[in-house]
Design an enzyme around this catalytic site. Sequence first.
Site, PDB file in Angstrom:
ATOM      1  N   LYS A 120      -5.781  25.245  31.577  1.00 54.29           N
ATOM      2  CA  LYS A 120      -7.017  25.400  31.147  1.00 54.29           C
ATOM      3  C   LYS A 120      -6.640  26.736  30.519  1.00 54.29           C
ATOM      4  O   LYS A 120      -7.200  26.940  29.428  1.00 54.29           O
ATOM      5  CB  LYS A 120      -8.285  26.046  32.831  1.00 54.29           C
ATOM      6  CG  LYS A 120      -7.983  24.556  33.325  1.00 54.29           C
ATOM      7  CD  LYS A 120      -8.817  24.718  34.983  1.00 54.29           C
ATOM      8  CE  LYS A 120      -8.764  23.374  35.268  1.00 54.29           C
ATOM      9  NZ  LYS A 120      -8.862  23.835  36.813  1.00 54.29           N
ATOM     10  N   GLN A 142     -10.122  28.467  41.302  1.00 54.70           N
ATOM     11  CA  GLN A 142      -9.410  27.088  41.245  1.00 54.70           C
ATOM     12  C   GLN A 142      -9.521  27.300  43.141  1.00 54.70           C
ATOM     13  O   GLN A 142      -8.822  28.077  43.931  1.00 54.70           O
ATOM     14  CB  GLN A 142      -7.695  27.643  40.518  1.00 54.70           C
ATOM     15  CG  GLN A 142      -7.094  26.662  40.783  1.00 54.70           C
ATOM     16  CD  GLN A 142      -7.413  25.236  40.037  1.00 54.70           C
ATOM     17  OE1 GLN A 142      -7.860  25.608  38.914  1.00 54.70           O
ATOM     18  NE2 GLN A 142      -7.425  23.580  40.912  1.00 54.70           N
ATOM     19  N   ASP A 145     -17.896  25.538  36.059  1.00 51.41           N
ATOM     20  CA  ASP A 145     -17.135  25.151  36.949  1.00 51.41           C
ATOM     21  C   ASP A 145     -18.441  23.740  37.884  1.00 51.41           C
ATOM     22  O   ASP A 145     -18.368  23.024  38.099  1.00 51.41           O
ATOM     23  CB  ASP A 145     -16.425  25.312  38.068  1.00 51.41           C
ATOM     24  CG  ASP A 145     -14.993  24.618  37.657  1.00 51.41           C
ATOM     25  OD1 ASP A 145     -14.555  24.046  37.024  1.00 51.41           O
ATOM     26  OD2 ASP A 145     -14.146  24.951  39.030  1.00 51.41           O
TER      27      ASP A 145
END
Length: 293
Positions: free
Chosen positions: A54, A98, A121
């Site tokens: 990412k 994460q 996200d």
Amino acid sequence: MSAKIIDGEAVATRIREEIKAAVEEMNATHGMRPGLATVIVGDDPASAQYVRMKRNRSKKVGIESFGHELPAQSTQEEVEGLVRRLGDDPKVHGILVQLPLPDHLDEEAVLNTIPLSKDVDGFHPVNIGRLAMKGRKPLFIPCTPAGVITLLEEAGAEFDGAEAVVLGRSNIVGMPAAMLLIHRNATVTVCHSRTKDLPGVCRKADILVAAVGRAKMVKADWVKPGAFVIDVGSNRIDDPSTDKGYRWVGDVDFEEVKEVAGAISPSPGGVGPMTIAGLLLNTLRAAQMTLKS
Ligand code: NDP
């Protein structure tokens, strides 16, 4: 007849090029770049690898990347404190924590700490809540399910009135994918580990999305001829014939199913690249929103 192969890498490459152009224009016009902060807690190698990808992809399209690594034994207060500081930092437009977090941490509370306007996200309860409601729009859509829909659109799937079956009901893939399909007027069945007669349910699907984490589970006789099949699964299986001794396969038995389906996304090379492209797109949008406010 062999199915049309939906090339997620090609679609994601095009999206990344569009993002790069928009970032350069933002920099030229406003002297600013979108900023993405990634937070990783602990040293799980798979999570570290995802975050590395990412960060690399962010830099390649001109998005500023701010990496934060916390030790596995970090307290709830330490993790939430970092996320709050990133929430207040004007250079950070998107925050990615994460998942999964170590077991002792309250994941929901951490995600709640991300300001809605930086939830790139798309997992903030308010974003998910809006996704679940008719006529409401989330600020950000979770990246993997968004990739599923984009690939279906690219392949020319008709959503209106289609029978869609989603295999899996996780918060990050199955449920939001089902909600996005409902928003597009598909009639959606969500399957899980207690579903009876999975092959029979799947055979009714005009659109089949597999997100179960079971290698090659979906077989040719589960699939309606001509159906659109999106394979989200990513499973490592032993393969002594490769240098590494393993390889990655999806939840769909690609070789079999491509002979029956109308269109199919492979795994790897389907939804995976779309997930990161979606994250970059959400970060760009988050930065663009600050210019409007
Ligand atoms: P989860 O383990 O969170 O959820 C799996 C779901 O599948 C659950 O709802 C579970 O049912 C259901 N399930 C498991 N086994 C069966 C079975 N035998 N029959 C029917 N249903 C079953 O997984 P995720 O949603 O996080 O991930 C799914 C797959 O997608 C994984 O392979 C993962 O690696 C991949 N993935 C890929 C991404 C990408 O970017 N390409 C991103 C995220 C995930 P129940 O709820 O009853 O337990």
